[in-house]
Design a protein around this motif. Structure first.
Motif, PDB file in Angstrom:
ATOM      1  N   THR A 122       0.281  -1.421   0.210  1.00  0.00           N
ATOM      2  CA  THR A 122      -0.373   0.035   0.031  1.00  0.00           C
ATOM      3  C   THR A 122       0.536   1.135   0.101  1.00  0.00           C
ATOM      4  O   THR A 122       0.579   1.965  -0.625  1.00  0.00           O
ATOM      5  N   SER A 123       1.735   1.488   0.908  1.00  0.00           N
ATOM      6  CA  SER A 123       3.093   2.876   0.302  1.00  0.00           C
ATOM      7  C   SER A 123       3.235   2.720  -0.892  1.00  0.00           C
ATOM      8  O   SER A 123       3.260   4.212  -0.943  1.00  0.00           O
ATOM      9  N   ILE A 124       3.012   2.097  -1.823  1.00  0.00           N
ATOM     10  CA  ILE A 124       3.493   2.462  -3.377  1.00  0.00           C
ATOM     11  C   ILE A 124       2.024   3.352  -3.551  1.00  0.00           C
ATOM     12  O   ILE A 124       2.474   4.204  -4.599  1.00  0.00           O
ATOM     13  N   ALA A 125       1.163   2.714  -3.225  1.00  0.00           N
ATOM     14  CA  ALA A 125       0.266   3.206  -3.612  1.00  0.00           C
ATOM     15  C   ALA A 125      -0.159   4.902  -3.112  1.00  0.00           C
ATOM     16  O   ALA A 125      -1.114   5.932  -4.162  1.00  0.00           O
ATOM     17  N   ILE A 144      -5.556   8.657   4.768  1.00  0.00           N
ATOM     18  CA  ILE A 144      -5.664   7.723   4.185  1.00  0.00           C
ATOM     19  C   ILE A 144      -5.744   6.626   4.721  1.00  0.00           C
ATOM     20  O   ILE A 144      -4.733   5.994   5.352  1.00  0.00           O
ATOM     21  N   GLU A 145      -6.856   5.116   4.640  1.00  0.00           N
ATOM     22  CA  GLU A 145      -6.571   4.114   5.254  1.00  0.00           C
ATOM     23  C   GLU A 145      -6.287   3.501   3.685  1.00  0.00           C
ATOM     24  O   GLU A 145      -6.381   3.419   2.612  1.00  0.00           O
ATOM     25  N   ALA A 146      -5.523   1.716   5.339  1.00  0.00           N
ATOM     26  CA  ALA A 146      -4.744   1.516   3.822  1.00  0.00           C
ATOM     27  C   ALA A 146      -5.518  -0.176   4.680  1.00  0.00           C
ATOM     28  O   ALA A 146      -4.932  -0.497   5.654  1.00  0.00           O
ATOM     29  N   SER A 147      -5.677  -1.331   4.391  1.00  0.00           N
ATOM     30  CA  SER A 147      -5.839  -2.980   4.519  1.00  0.00           C
ATOM     31  C   SER A 147      -5.372  -3.311   3.539  1.00  0.00           C
ATOM     32  O   SER A 147      -4.090  -3.392   2.570  1.00  0.00           O
ATOM     33  N   ARG A 148      -7.230  -3.975   2.902  1.00  0.00           N
ATOM     34  CA  ARG A 148      -5.837  -4.649   1.662  1.00  0.00           C
ATOM     35  C   ARG A 148      -5.565  -3.213   0.612  1.00  0.00           C
ATOM     36  O   ARG A 148      -5.015  -4.211  -0.486  1.00  0.00           O
ATOM     37  N   ASN A 149      -6.602  -2.176   0.222  1.00  0.00           N
ATOM     38  CA  ASN A 149      -6.689  -1.415  -0.887  1.00  0.00           C
ATOM     39  C   ASN A 149      -6.339   0.054   0.338  1.00  0.00           C
ATOM     40  O   ASN A 149      -6.116  -0.524   1.282  1.00  0.00           O
ATOM     41  N   ILE A 150      -6.648   1.217  -0.774  1.00  0.00           N
ATOM     42  CA  ILE A 150      -6.454   2.221   0.317  1.00  0.00           C
ATOM     43  C   ILE A 150      -8.401   3.205   0.013  1.00  0.00           C
ATOM     44  O   ILE A 150      -8.034   2.741  -1.271  1.00  0.00           O
ATOM     45  N   ILE A 239      -3.666   4.240   9.131  1.00  0.00           N
ATOM     46  CA  ILE A 239      -3.215   5.015   9.018  1.00  0.00           C
ATOM     47  C   ILE A 239      -2.261   5.136   8.288  1.00  0.00           C
ATOM     48  O   ILE A 239      -1.693   5.482   8.723  1.00  0.00           O
ATOM     49  N   ALA A 240      -2.488   5.102   6.899  1.00  0.00           N
ATOM     50  CA  ALA A 240      -0.924   5.212   5.691  1.00  0.00           C
ATOM     51  C   ALA A 240      -0.633   6.405   6.053  1.00  0.00           C
ATOM     52  O   ALA A 240       0.370   6.925   5.414  1.00  0.00           O
ATOM     53  N   LEU A 241      -1.807   7.427   6.052  1.00  0.00           N
ATOM     54  CA  LEU A 241      -1.112   9.496   5.643  1.00  0.00           C
ATOM     55  C   LEU A 241      -2.261   9.614   6.650  1.00  0.00           C
ATOM     56  O   LEU A 241      -3.889   9.305   6.144  1.00  0.00           O
ATOM     57  N   ASN A 242      -1.856  10.745   7.224  1.00  0.00           N
ATOM     58  CA  ASN A 242      -3.339  11.089   7.376  1.00  0.00           C
ATOM     59  C   ASN A 242      -2.768  13.180   7.665  1.00  0.00           C
ATOM     60  O   ASN A 242      -1.293  13.051   8.991  1.00  0.00           O
ATOM     61  N   THR A 243      -3.225  13.830   7.504  1.00  0.00           N
ATOM     62  CA  THR A 243      -2.344  15.506   7.013  1.00  0.00           C
ATOM     63  C   THR A 243      -3.653  15.814   7.873  1.00  0.00           C
ATOM     64  O   THR A 243      -3.551  17.561   8.210  1.00  0.00           O
ATOM     65  N   GLU A 244      -4.789  15.372   8.570  1.00  0.00           N
ATOM     66  CA  GLU A 244      -5.262  16.008   9.658  1.00  0.00           C
ATOM     67  C   GLU A 244      -6.122  17.328   9.076  1.00  0.00           C
ATOM     68  O   GLU A 244      -6.751  17.790   9.321  1.00  0.00           O
ATOM     69  N   LYS A 245      -6.061  17.520   7.616  1.00  0.00           N
ATOM     70  CA  LYS A 245      -7.157  18.516   6.521  1.00  0.00           C
ATOM     71  C   LYS A 245      -8.540  18.295   6.851  1.00  0.00           C
ATOM     72  O   LYS A 245      -8.964  17.692   6.644  1.00  0.00           O
ATOM     73  N   LEU A 246      -9.202  18.913   7.781  1.00  0.00           N
ATOM     74  CA  LEU A 246     -10.511  19.560   7.719  1.00  0.00           C
ATOM     75  C   LEU A 246     -10.665  19.956   6.522  1.00  0.00           C
ATOM     76  O   LEU A 246     -10.211  21.638   6.421  1.00  0.00           O
ATOM     77  N   TRP A 247     -11.675  19.435   5.571  1.00  0.00           N
ATOM     78  CA  TRP A 247     -12.638  20.576   4.471  1.00  0.00           C
ATOM     79  C   TRP A 247     -14.028  21.248   5.026  1.00  0.00           C
ATOM     80  O   TRP A 247     -14.426  20.232   5.368  1.00  0.00           O
ATOM     81  N   ASP A 248     -13.784  22.314   4.658  1.00  0.00           N
ATOM     82  CA  ASP A 248     -14.864  22.788   4.581  1.00  0.00           C
ATOM     83  C   ASP A 248     -15.839  22.324   2.601  1.00  0.00           C
ATOM     84  O   ASP A 248     -15.186  22.873   1.792  1.00  0.00           O
ATOM     85  N   ILE A 249     -16.742  22.135   3.240  1.00  0.00           N
ATOM     86  CA  ILE A 249     -17.488  21.547   1.724  1.00  0.00           C
ATOM     87  C   ILE A 249     -17.639  22.189   0.818  1.00  0.00           C
ATOM     88  O   ILE A 249     -17.278  22.361  -0.779  1.00  0.00           O
ATOM     89  N   HIS A 250     -18.104  23.891   1.142  1.00  0.00           N
ATOM     90  CA  HIS A 250     -18.020  24.306   0.121  1.00  0.00           C
ATOM     91  C   HIS A 250     -16.558  24.766  -0.836  1.00  0.00           C
ATOM     92  O   HIS A 250     -16.934  25.207  -1.839  1.00  0.00           O
ATOM     93  N   ALA A 251     -15.835  25.102   0.258  1.00  0.00           N
ATOM     94  CA  ALA A 251     -14.280  25.625  -0.573  1.00  0.00           C
ATOM     95  C   ALA A 251     -13.558  23.832  -1.093  1.00  0.00           C
ATOM     96  O   ALA A 251     -13.258  23.813  -2.425  1.00  0.00           O
ATOM     97  N   LEU A 252     -14.142  22.838  -0.933  1.00  0.00           N
ATOM     98  CA  LEU A 252     -13.524  21.538  -1.356  1.00  0.00           C
ATOM     99  C   LEU A 252     -14.639  21.055  -3.036  1.00  0.00           C
ATOM    100  O   LEU A 252     -13.881  21.124  -3.922  1.00  0.00           O
TER     101      LEU A 252
END
Length: 293
Positions: A122-125, A144-150, A239-252
Motif C-alpha cells: 500500500t505504501s506505493i499506492a 488515507i486508510e490502508a488494508s487490502r487496498n486504500i 492509517i497510511a497517511l494522516n494530514t489532519e486537513k479538515l475540509w469546508d464543503i464549499h471550499a472543496l
C-alpha cells in the motif's frame, strides 16, 4: 460474547508483528464525529458477525466507551463506521441521512491491467496518491486508510446537514458530484503516473474501517451444505497517511467542481437582481368586476 484483542496486544500481518495504534483510532473517531451533537445516529457494522447497531456518534469518541462496546458486542474483523449520521435508528438508507461527516474514495490500485494490487504494498499506492495531489490537482485527503487496498477520506470541518424533501435530494446530488469529480481527477492522473488507481466514489451511506481492526477475507467452497475454507487473508487496518486537513464543503466544491458554463457568475447575479426587483415590486389588486343591470 466476543472478546476483542486488547489494544496493546500484537497481531501478525505478513509475517511481521505489528502493534495496534490506539492514538490513530481515537484521533480518527474524533475527527469524523466532531460537532455531531444533535445530528442523529451513526451506524457501526461488523460484516463478519452480522452485527449492525446505531449509536450516538459522540459516545464513540470516548476511548473507554468504545472499548466497552467492542468487547461486549463485536469481534475484531471487518468493523465499519458510517460516514453519515441518520435521523432515526430504523435504517441506513439515503433518504434517512441527517448529516454527512466525510466523503470517501475507494482505490483498488494496480500498475497495469495484467498486474494485481497483491504484488504491491500500500505504501506505493499512497506515494502515487501524493504525486496526484501535488501534480494533478487532486484535493488533499484528510487521511488515507490502508488494508487490502486504500481509501481516501475527506473529513468535513462541520457535518453537512441534509434537509428534507427536494432540497435534501439536491444536497445529496451536490455531495455525489464532488466525489465523482475527485474520482475523475484521480483516475485521469493514471496515464501520467503510469499507475492505475481504479478509483471509485463511495456512496453517502457507505463506511470507513475502524483503525486497528482486521480486513478479513475467507475463500473456500461449499460441499454437502457445509462451507470449507481454503484460504483466509487478513489485512490489518491502519492509517497510511494522516494530514489532519479538515475540509469546508464549499471550499472543496470550489476546488474540484468545474464551472457550469461561461458567464455563470454573471448570470447568477442577474437572476438575483431580478428576484429582488420582483420581491420589491408593489402588487396592485385588480378592481372587482361590477355586473351591470
Amino acid at each position: 460474547m466476543h472478546t476483542l484483542t486488547p489494544d496493546n496486544a500484537l497481531r501478525k500481518g505478513n509475517g511481521v508483528l505489528l502493534p495496534y495504534d490506539r492514538t490513530d483510532r481515537t484521533k480518527i473517531l474524533n475527527m469524523l464525529y466532531a460537532n455531531t451533537h444533535g445530528c442523529g445516529y451513526m451506524k457501526f457494522m461488523s460484516t463478519s458477525d452480522a452485527v449492525h447497531r446505531f449509536y450516538n456518534p459522540q459516545s464513540l469518541c470516548d476511548p473507554l466507551r468504545l472499548q466497552q462496546i467492542l468487547n461486549a458486542r463485536y469481534g475484531q474483523n471487518n468493523l465499519y463506521l458510517s460516514i453519515a449520521t441518520y435521523k432515526t435508528k430504523e435504517n441506513a438508507r439515503e433518504a434517512n441521512i441527517k448529516a454527512v461527516c466525510a466523503l470517501a474514495i475507494d482505490v483498488d490500485y494496480r500498475t497495469s491491467k495484467e498486474q494485481d494490487q497483491h504484488d504491491y504494498p500500500t505504501s506505493i499506492a499512497v506515494k502515487q496518491v501524493a504525486k496526484a495531489v501535488l501534480h494533478a490537482g487532486v484535493p488533499t485527503p484528510t487521511y488515507i486508510e490502508a488494508s487490502r487496498n486504500i481509501r481516501l477520506v475527506y473529513v468535513l470541518d462541520q457535518p453537512f446537514q441534509v434537509p428534507r424533501g427536494q432540497k435534501g435530494i439536491n444536497c445529496r446530488t451536490f455531495l455525489k458530484r464532488i466525489t465523482e469529480e475527485i474520482t475523475k481527477k484521480l483516475n485521469a492522473a493514471s496515464a501520467d503516473l503510469a499507475f492505475d488507481f481504479c478509483a471509485s466514489p463511495q456512496k453517502l451511506t457507505s463506511y470507513v474501517r475502524l483503525p486497528g481492526s482486521i480486513n478479513s477475507r475467507v475463500e473456500g467452497y461449499v460441499s454437502g451444505g457445509t462451507f470449507h475454507p481454503t484460504l483466509e487473508e487478513r489485512y490489518p487496518v491502519s492509517i497510511a497517511l494522516n494530514t489532519e486537513k479538515l475540509w469546508d464543503i464549499h471550499a472543496l466544491a470550489d476546488y474540484i467542481l468545474p464551472p457550469l458554463f461561461d458567464g455563470y457568475e454573471e448570470w447568477k447575479a442577474r437572476k438575483e437582481e431580478d428576484r429582488k426587483a420582483r420581491a420589491g415590486k408593489k402588487i396592485v389588486p385588480k378592481p372587482e368586476l361590477i355586473r351591470s343591470t
